[in-house]
Write a protein that holds these residues in place. Structure first.
Motif, PDB file in Angstrom:
ATOM      1  N   VAL A  24       0.852  -1.179   0.096  1.00 18.76           N
ATOM      2  CA  VAL A  24       0.102  -0.147   0.016  1.00 18.76           C
ATOM      3  C   VAL A  24       1.056   1.428  -0.135  1.00 18.76           C
ATOM      4  CG1 VAL A  24      -1.719   1.367   1.238  1.00 18.76           C
ATOM      5  CG2 VAL A  24      -1.608  -1.076   1.517  1.00 18.76           C
ATOM      6  N   SER A  25       0.557   2.023  -1.165  1.00 16.62           N
ATOM      7  CA  SER A  25       1.303   3.344  -0.868  1.00 16.62           C
ATOM      8  C   SER A  25       0.380   4.548  -0.869  1.00 16.62           C
ATOM      9  CB  SER A  25       2.178   3.501  -2.498  1.00 16.62           C
ATOM     10  OG  SER A  25       1.146   3.550  -3.288  1.00 16.62           O
ATOM     11  N   ALA A  26      -0.831   4.389  -1.095  1.00 18.37           N
ATOM     12  CA  ALA A  26      -1.642   5.501  -1.003  1.00 18.37           C
ATOM     13  C   ALA A  26      -2.157   5.646   0.593  1.00 18.37           C
ATOM     14  CB  ALA A  26      -2.862   5.326  -1.593  1.00 18.37           C
ATOM     15  N   ALA A  27      -2.626   6.756   1.006  1.00 18.96           N
ATOM     16  CA  ALA A  27      -3.400   6.841   2.477  1.00 18.96           C
ATOM     17  C   ALA A  27      -4.564   6.085   2.484  1.00 18.96           C
ATOM     18  CB  ALA A  27      -3.583   8.349   2.844  1.00 18.96           C
ATOM     19  N   VAL A  28      -4.694   5.410   3.949  1.00 18.00           N
ATOM     20  CA  VAL A  28      -5.903   4.627   4.223  1.00 18.00           C
ATOM     21  C   VAL A  28      -6.385   4.758   5.569  1.00 18.00           C
ATOM     22  CG1 VAL A  28      -5.184   2.638   2.710  1.00 18.00           C
ATOM     23  CG2 VAL A  28      -4.474   2.555   4.980  1.00 18.00           C
ATOM     24  N   ALA A  29      -7.729   4.576   5.824  1.00 16.20           N
ATOM     25  CA  ALA A  29      -8.221   4.807   7.202  1.00 16.20           C
ATOM     26  C   ALA A  29      -8.661   3.555   7.582  1.00 16.20           C
ATOM     27  CB  ALA A  29      -9.229   5.871   7.273  1.00 16.20           C
ATOM     28  N   PRO A  30      -8.289   3.083   8.801  1.00 17.82           N
ATOM     29  CA  PRO A  30      -8.735   1.870   9.420  1.00 17.82           C
ATOM     30  C   PRO A  30     -10.442   1.767   9.652  1.00 17.82           C
ATOM     31  CG  PRO A  30      -7.821   2.996  11.203  1.00 17.82           C
ATOM     32  CD  PRO A  30      -7.474   3.733   9.975  1.00 17.82           C
ATOM     33  N   ALA A  31     -11.075   0.572   9.459  1.00 18.23           N
ATOM     34  CA  ALA A  31     -12.642   0.550   9.559  1.00 18.23           C
ATOM     35  C   ALA A  31     -13.030  -0.671  10.194  1.00 18.23           C
ATOM     36  CB  ALA A  31     -13.189   0.872   7.897  1.00 18.23           C
ATOM     37  N   GLY A  54      -3.105  -5.578   2.866  1.00 16.16           N
ATOM     38  CA  GLY A  54      -3.194  -4.775   1.746  1.00 16.16           C
ATOM     39  C   GLY A  54      -3.836  -5.294   0.483  1.00 16.16           C
ATOM     40  N   ARG A  55      -4.601  -6.342   0.679  1.00 21.13           N
ATOM     41  CA  ARG A  55      -5.072  -6.984  -0.679  1.00 21.13           C
ATOM     42  C   ARG A  55      -6.744  -6.445  -0.985  1.00 21.13           C
ATOM     43  NH1 ARG A  55      -3.421 -12.418   1.919  1.00 21.13           N
ATOM     44  NH2 ARG A  55      -4.455 -11.453   3.580  1.00 21.13           N
ATOM     45  N   TYR A  56      -7.017  -6.302  -1.973  1.00 21.71           N
ATOM     46  CA  TYR A  56      -8.132  -5.739  -2.540  1.00 21.71           C
ATOM     47  C   TYR A  56      -9.361  -6.691  -2.125  1.00 21.71           C
ATOM     48  CZ  TYR A  56     -12.198  -3.971  -5.425  1.00 21.71           C
ATOM     49  OH  TYR A  56     -13.242  -3.757  -6.231  1.00 21.71           O
ATOM     50  N   ALA A  57     -10.453  -6.268  -1.337  1.00 19.94           N
ATOM     51  CA  ALA A  57     -11.416  -6.891  -0.856  1.00 19.94           C
ATOM     52  C   ALA A  57     -12.869  -6.369  -1.303  1.00 19.94           C
ATOM     53  CB  ALA A  57     -11.681  -6.660   0.852  1.00 19.94           C
ATOM     54  N   GLY A  58     -12.878  -5.321  -1.885  1.00 15.85           N
ATOM     55  CA  GLY A  58     -14.228  -4.797  -2.301  1.00 15.85           C
ATOM     56  C   GLY A  58     -14.292  -3.245  -2.525  1.00 15.85           C
ATOM     57  N   ILE A  59     -15.430  -2.771  -2.694  1.00 22.27           N
ATOM     58  CA  ILE A  59     -15.359  -1.099  -3.017  1.00 22.27           C
ATOM     59  C   ILE A  59     -16.606  -0.508  -2.148  1.00 22.27           C
ATOM     60  CG2 ILE A  59     -16.976  -1.630  -4.963  1.00 22.27           C
ATOM     61  CD1 ILE A  59     -15.408   0.753  -6.460  1.00 22.27           C
ATOM     62  N   VAL A  60     -16.416   0.775  -1.551  1.00 21.49           N
ATOM     63  CA  VAL A  60     -17.583   1.340  -1.187  1.00 21.49           C
ATOM     64  C   VAL A  60     -18.656   1.707  -2.107  1.00 21.49           C
ATOM     65  CG1 VAL A  60     -18.062   3.510   0.227  1.00 21.49           C
ATOM     66  CG2 VAL A  60     -15.866   2.116   0.718  1.00 21.49           C
ATOM     67  N   THR A  77      -3.282  -7.420 -10.346  1.00 21.65           N
ATOM     68  CA  THR A  77      -3.902  -6.265  -9.429  1.00 21.65           C
ATOM     69  C   THR A  77      -4.862  -5.598 -10.280  1.00 21.65           C
ATOM     70  OG1 THR A  77      -2.484  -4.724 -10.982  1.00 21.65           O
ATOM     71  CG2 THR A  77      -1.277  -5.797  -8.876  1.00 21.65           C
ATOM     72  N   THR A  78      -5.495  -4.647  -9.349  1.00 22.83           N
ATOM     73  CA  THR A  78      -6.638  -3.904 -10.068  1.00 22.83           C
ATOM     74  C   THR A  78      -5.855  -2.869 -10.993  1.00 22.83           C
ATOM     75  OG1 THR A  78      -6.391  -2.183  -8.368  1.00 22.83           O
ATOM     76  CG2 THR A  78      -8.053  -4.217  -7.967  1.00 22.83           C
ATOM     77  N   PRO A  79      -6.712  -2.225 -11.718  1.00 21.35           N
ATOM     78  CA  PRO A  79      -5.993  -1.207 -12.695  1.00 21.35           C
ATOM     79  C   PRO A  79      -5.568  -0.025 -11.830  1.00 21.35           C
ATOM     80  CG  PRO A  79      -8.296  -1.767 -13.447  1.00 21.35           C
ATOM     81  CD  PRO A  79      -8.131  -2.392 -12.190  1.00 21.35           C
ATOM     82  N   SER A  80      -5.750   0.374 -10.573  1.00 25.45           N
ATOM     83  CA  SER A  80      -5.374   1.144  -9.808  1.00 25.45           C
ATOM     84  C   SER A  80      -3.928   0.681  -9.050  1.00 25.45           C
ATOM     85  CB  SER A  80      -6.329   1.760  -8.749  1.00 25.45           C
ATOM     86  OG  SER A  80      -6.984   0.844  -8.032  1.00 25.45           O
ATOM     87  N   GLY A  81      -3.722  -0.513  -9.259  1.00 28.27           N
ATOM     88  CA  GLY A  81      -2.547  -1.087  -8.416  1.00 28.27           C
ATOM     89  C   GLY A  81      -2.781  -1.837  -7.167  1.00 28.27           C
ATOM     90  N   ASP A  82      -3.874  -2.040  -7.012  1.00 26.36           N
ATOM     91  CA  ASP A  82      -4.288  -2.790  -5.664  1.00 26.36           C
ATOM     92  C   ASP A  82      -4.104  -4.265  -5.811  1.00 26.36           C
ATOM     93  OD1 ASP A  82      -4.931  -0.472  -4.297  1.00 26.36           O
ATOM     94  OD2 ASP A  82      -6.954  -0.758  -5.186  1.00 26.36           O
ATOM     95  N   TRP A  83      -3.634  -5.008  -4.879  1.00 28.62           N
ATOM     96  CA  TRP A  83      -3.334  -6.375  -5.047  1.00 28.62           C
ATOM     97  C   TRP A  83      -4.549  -7.058  -5.169  1.00 28.62           C
ATOM     98  CZ3 TRP A  83       1.610  -8.837  -5.039  1.00 28.62           C
ATOM     99  CH2 TRP A  83       1.588 -10.394  -4.694  1.00 28.62           C
ATOM    100  N   LEU A  84      -4.793  -8.144  -6.156  1.00 30.09           N
ATOM    101  CA  LEU A  84      -5.762  -9.073  -6.078  1.00 30.09           C
ATOM    102  C   LEU A  84      -5.386 -10.324  -5.707  1.00 30.09           C
ATOM    103  CD1 LEU A  84      -7.642  -7.944  -9.388  1.00 30.09           C
ATOM    104  CD2 LEU A  84      -8.702  -8.117  -6.917  1.00 30.09           C
ATOM    105  N   GLY A  85      -4.028 -10.729  -6.093  1.00 22.20           N
ATOM    106  CA  GLY A  85      -3.606 -12.124  -5.651  1.00 22.20           C
ATOM    107  C   GLY A  85      -2.443 -12.424  -6.727  1.00 22.20           C
ATOM    108  N   THR A  86      -2.065 -13.827  -6.586  1.00 25.11           N
ATOM    109  CA  THR A  86      -1.216 -14.264  -7.675  1.00 25.11           C
ATOM    110  C   THR A  86      -1.869 -15.576  -8.565  1.00 25.11           C
ATOM    111  OG1 THR A  86      -0.256 -15.902  -5.927  1.00 25.11           O
ATOM    112  CG2 THR A  86       0.557 -13.730  -6.574  1.00 25.11           C
ATOM    113  N   LEU A  87      -1.471 -15.901  -9.559  1.00 26.30           N
ATOM    114  CA  LEU A  87      -1.961 -17.027 -10.238  1.00 26.30           C
ATOM    115  C   LEU A  87      -1.768 -18.470  -9.459  1.00 26.30           C
ATOM    116  CD1 LEU A  87      -1.563 -16.109 -14.315  1.00 26.30           C
ATOM    117  CD2 LEU A  87      -3.459 -15.689 -12.492  1.00 26.30           C
ATOM    118  N   ALA A  88      -2.732 -19.113  -8.952  1.00 22.64           N
ATOM    119  CA  ALA A  88      -2.334 -20.333  -8.501  1.00 22.64           C
ATOM    120  C   ALA A  88      -1.890 -21.353  -9.163  1.00 22.64           C
ATOM    121  CB  ALA A  88      -3.799 -20.785  -7.571  1.00 22.64           C
ATOM    122  N   VAL A  89      -2.415 -21.426 -10.659  1.00 21.70           N
ATOM    123  CA  VAL A  89      -1.974 -22.120 -11.678  1.00 21.70           C
ATOM    124  C   VAL A  89      -1.858 -21.597 -13.137  1.00 21.70           C
ATOM    125  CG1 VAL A  89      -2.979 -24.183 -10.539  1.00 21.70           C
ATOM    126  CG2 VAL A  89      -4.283 -22.933 -12.160  1.00 21.70           C
ATOM    127  N   ALA A  90      -1.335 -22.213 -13.974  1.00 17.42           N
ATOM    128  CA  ALA A  90      -1.407 -21.378 -15.332  1.00 17.42           C
ATOM    129  C   ALA A  90      -2.678 -21.357 -15.970  1.00 17.42           C
ATOM    130  CB  ALA A  90      -0.317 -22.143 -16.275  1.00 17.42           C
TER     131      ALA A  90
END
Length: 222
Positions: A90-97, A125-131, A180-193
């Motif tokens: 995470v490089s951007a500012a965040v607020a705990p919730a 720091g992994r993407y979980a959803g959107i407000v 990643t998402t288009p904004s660079g947030d981590w979604l995960g890694t490919l578990a398989v090809a």
């Protein structure tokens, strides 16, 4: 001649005994009336003190439980902050919730100052959803589908399903590639090809190292 005074004293003691017995017999009815009333008064007094002590202990117990609940929330938030700070994602500012409620397809957070459309991350720091909606100091988070970028290719990922779909069948991506998402947030890694689908034109792959959707604390991007 010597006088035996001890015998005289013993006679006087025996003489007092009938008087004591008579006094007890005469006072019997009065004692029978007074003792039950006294016992009842003592019982009421002791009962009132016991009830007051129980009420005080219950109040103290309720207060302690509230303090423990607040402490648990603070400890969970501190732990989440430490993990987020150490994840390096995470490089951007965040607020705990803190999570207030969960529902089908999302959850409600205590997130003062959140704005609709902000990304929500877990403690890793992994993407979980959107407000999707803001109501005062709370916001609704939805597990909506988002674009997933992997190398030079793009697909779609739905939080909770965690599968990158819609890739070209000949994309040539490999297990372990970062998504990643288009904004660079981590979604995960490919578990398989990626594996081609039935149409032979597109491919999909499951993701690993995805967001924790059962956490008690999340972070809303500002």
């Amino acid at each position: 001649m010597q006088l035996d005074l001890s015998r005289s004293r013993r006679r006087r003691r025996w003489w007092l005994l009938p008087l004591v017995l008579a006094a007890v017999l005469l006072a019997g009815p009065w004692l029978a009336a007074v003792v039950p009333g006294t016992a009842a008064s003592i019982g009421r007094f002791v009962g009132a003190r016991y009830t007051a002590q129980i009420d005080a202990l219950q109040t103290e117990n309720f207060t302690l439980h509230q303090q423990l609940a607040r402490s648990a929330d603070a400890l969970a938030e501190n732990d989440a902050l430490r993990r987020l700070a150490g994840c390096g994602r995470v490089s951007a500012a965040v607020a705990p919730a803190r999570v207030l409620a969960r529902g089908v397809g999302g959850f409600t957070l205590a997130c003062p100052g959140a704005v609709s459309g902000a990304a929500v991350l877990d403690a890793g720091g992994r993407y979980a959803g959107i407000v999707t909606a803001v109501d005062g100091d709370t916001c609704t988070v939805a597990l909506v589908r988002t674009a997933g970028l992997c190398g030079a290719y793009a697909g779609l990922v739905t939080p909770g399903i965690w599968q990158l779909t819609g890739l070209p069948a000949d994309c040539g991506l490999a297990a372990g590639d970062v998504v990643t998402t288009p904004s660079g947030d981590w979604l995960g890694t490919l578990a398989v090809a990626p594996m081609p689908g039935a149409d032979g034109l597109t491919a999909s792959a499951a993701l690993a190292d995805t967001a924790d959707l059962c956490a008690s604390v999340y972070f809303v991007k500002k």
